[in-house]
Design a protein around this motif. Sequence first.
Motif, PDB file in Angstrom:
ATOM      1  N   CYS A   1      -0.351  -0.183  15.823  1.00 35.68           N
ATOM      2  CA  CYS A   1      -1.438  -0.870  15.634  1.00 35.68           C
ATOM      3  C   CYS A   1      -1.558  -2.823  16.203  1.00 35.68           C
TER       4      CYS A   1
ATOM      5  N   LYS B   1       0.958   4.267  -2.685  1.00 38.54           N
ATOM      6  CA  LYS B   1       0.945   5.770  -2.261  1.00 38.54           C
ATOM      7  C   LYS B   1       1.941   6.043  -2.765  1.00 38.54           C
TER       8      LYS B   1
ATOM      9  N   SER C   1       1.122  -1.065  -0.186  1.00 35.35           N
ATOM     10  CA  SER C   1       0.452  -0.009   0.434  1.00 35.35           C
ATOM     11  C   SER C   1       1.008   0.795  -0.271  1.00 35.35           C
TER      12      SER C   1
ATOM     13  N   CYS D   1       7.670   2.015  14.295  1.00 33.11           N
ATOM     14  CA  CYS D   1       6.019   0.765  14.081  1.00 33.11           C
ATOM     15  C   CYS D   1       5.980  -0.078  14.121  1.00 33.11           C
TER      16      CYS D   1
ATOM     17  N   ASP E   1      -4.741  -1.339   7.815  1.00 28.91           N
ATOM     18  CA  ASP E   1      -4.662   0.354   7.522  1.00 28.91           C
ATOM     19  C   ASP E   1      -4.425   1.471   8.361  1.00 28.91           C
ATOM     20  N   THR E   2      -3.982   0.999   9.772  1.00 27.60           N
ATOM     21  CA  THR E   2      -3.507   1.256  10.406  1.00 27.60           C
ATOM     22  C   THR E   2      -1.706   2.155  10.523  1.00 27.60           C
TER      23      THR E   2
ATOM     24  N   ASN F   1      -1.440   3.795   8.433  1.00 28.10           N
ATOM     25  CA  ASN F   1      -0.974   5.346   8.116  1.00 28.10           C
ATOM     26  C   ASN F   1      -0.065   5.746   9.364  1.00 28.10           C
ATOM     27  N   ASN F   2       0.747   4.700   9.801  1.00 32.47           N
ATOM     28  CA  ASN F   2       1.189   5.299  11.154  1.00 32.47           C
ATOM     29  C   ASN F   2       3.127   5.202  10.959  1.00 32.47           C
TER      30      ASN F   2
ATOM     31  N   SER G   1       3.723   6.089   6.910  1.00 32.08           N
ATOM     32  CA  SER G   1       3.084   7.370   6.003  1.00 32.08           C
ATOM     33  C   SER G   1       2.999   8.886   7.493  1.00 32.08           C
ATOM     34  N   THR G   2       2.846   8.618   8.394  1.00 35.79           N
ATOM     35  CA  THR G   2       2.627   9.419   8.944  1.00 35.79           C
ATOM     36  C   THR G   2       4.057  10.128   9.380  1.00 35.79           C
TER      37      THR G   2
END
Length: 410
Positions: free
Chosen positions: A352, A263, A259, A332, A358-359, A362-363, A365-366
Amino acid sequence: MNIMHKPTINFILPANIVDSLSRIALEWSNLMIEDHTIIISYPLVDHIDFIKFQSKEKFRGIKPHLARSTIQKLWACYKIATSKGKFATLKAFFELLIGTYKWQGLRIGNVHSSIRFNPFLCYPNNSNMPEADYIGFLAGNYLTPRLTKLDKSKGKVIASIHLNYDSVEKDPSPLMKEWFTQEFNILKTCNVPVFAESRRNMQVAERKGLKIVGLVPPGINFEEFKKRQTSSNAIINVMLFCTPKPQKGLRFGCEAIQSLRRKYSSRNTVKFISIGNVTEEFRGLFDENIGFCYGDDYSRALRRADIFVWPEIYSGFATPPLQAMASGSALCTTAIDGTEEYCIHMQNSMTCEPYDVDTMVNNISTLIDNRQLRSFVASGGLEVARRYTWPESVRRLKEIMRRESLVDSA
């Protein structure tokens, strides 16, 4: 002139592979050698065969002559022997089957020259175990009952567990579920002191009827794992730890990387790296595949990671997340046994639940997009890692042994 007796410890390992148990044996032995005589005993099982075995789904009921790896043959023979009492007749087969191998833990780091090594055939018995004051048995498994049958001169046994047995029951792999369920059931029948690595492991084991005498988390060797130098490189290295063991979450982690690649496909500022054993199915996801590495090569590899991703599903108390923290990486991770004891979301790590792709995405990516937060999390992780030292781990082990009358109180 009286010479003070140095107690002898025989650390017995269940397999001859490079893993967390080998590191524990190495680090404890190096620290305890000054006031103890140390022996590391390990079975003559090829570590490559063991890794292959763990990826097999069908092993139950297999005939020894049809088994495709050493460990499968050992397991098949064990099943036959325990059901029909044929260990004596299988002795010659075992001797022909297995060659002599060095202890694979030597790949991890240096071992004190005074430490003795004792390779043994298949399982510990009175003829292949040296005399000791006590035995530190790392991880309960099918070898455990053999230890309780040793002569008293072979040492008093203390065992350890390194898994959450609730999680094992939910493992999608029938092989892993059967292996570790049997391990736990056997351990319950043995009247030996048992310690755990993490609080959750201890709580689950006690609820299932196993008495736990204490907690001994592992540690970090800070001479080996050092903080990375601040880099002006515009490329952000995202490193995923990969291993095919089902509980390590390889597919889950790789789905997150997949994913992220979509992105950030238009940006050349993110590099995805795998460390460990990534399967062919996922190898193409990464810009670089380091593979398994040991010693200085491993610690140098961790220092390259701006973001270290640990996707494990369940554990005992995994040390790679702490090693990455000590190396200055932003972590992460999944919130599981061990990590949940020291990870605080957005303070020293990004967390997570297992399988929550998904989480996890997102982690990561952040952290990729927020340099300031990435630095803040990495700094918090470094502070956490400093609390987990091998001297503290040894202190806890000795305390349990004294309490259980396994060593002198002096």
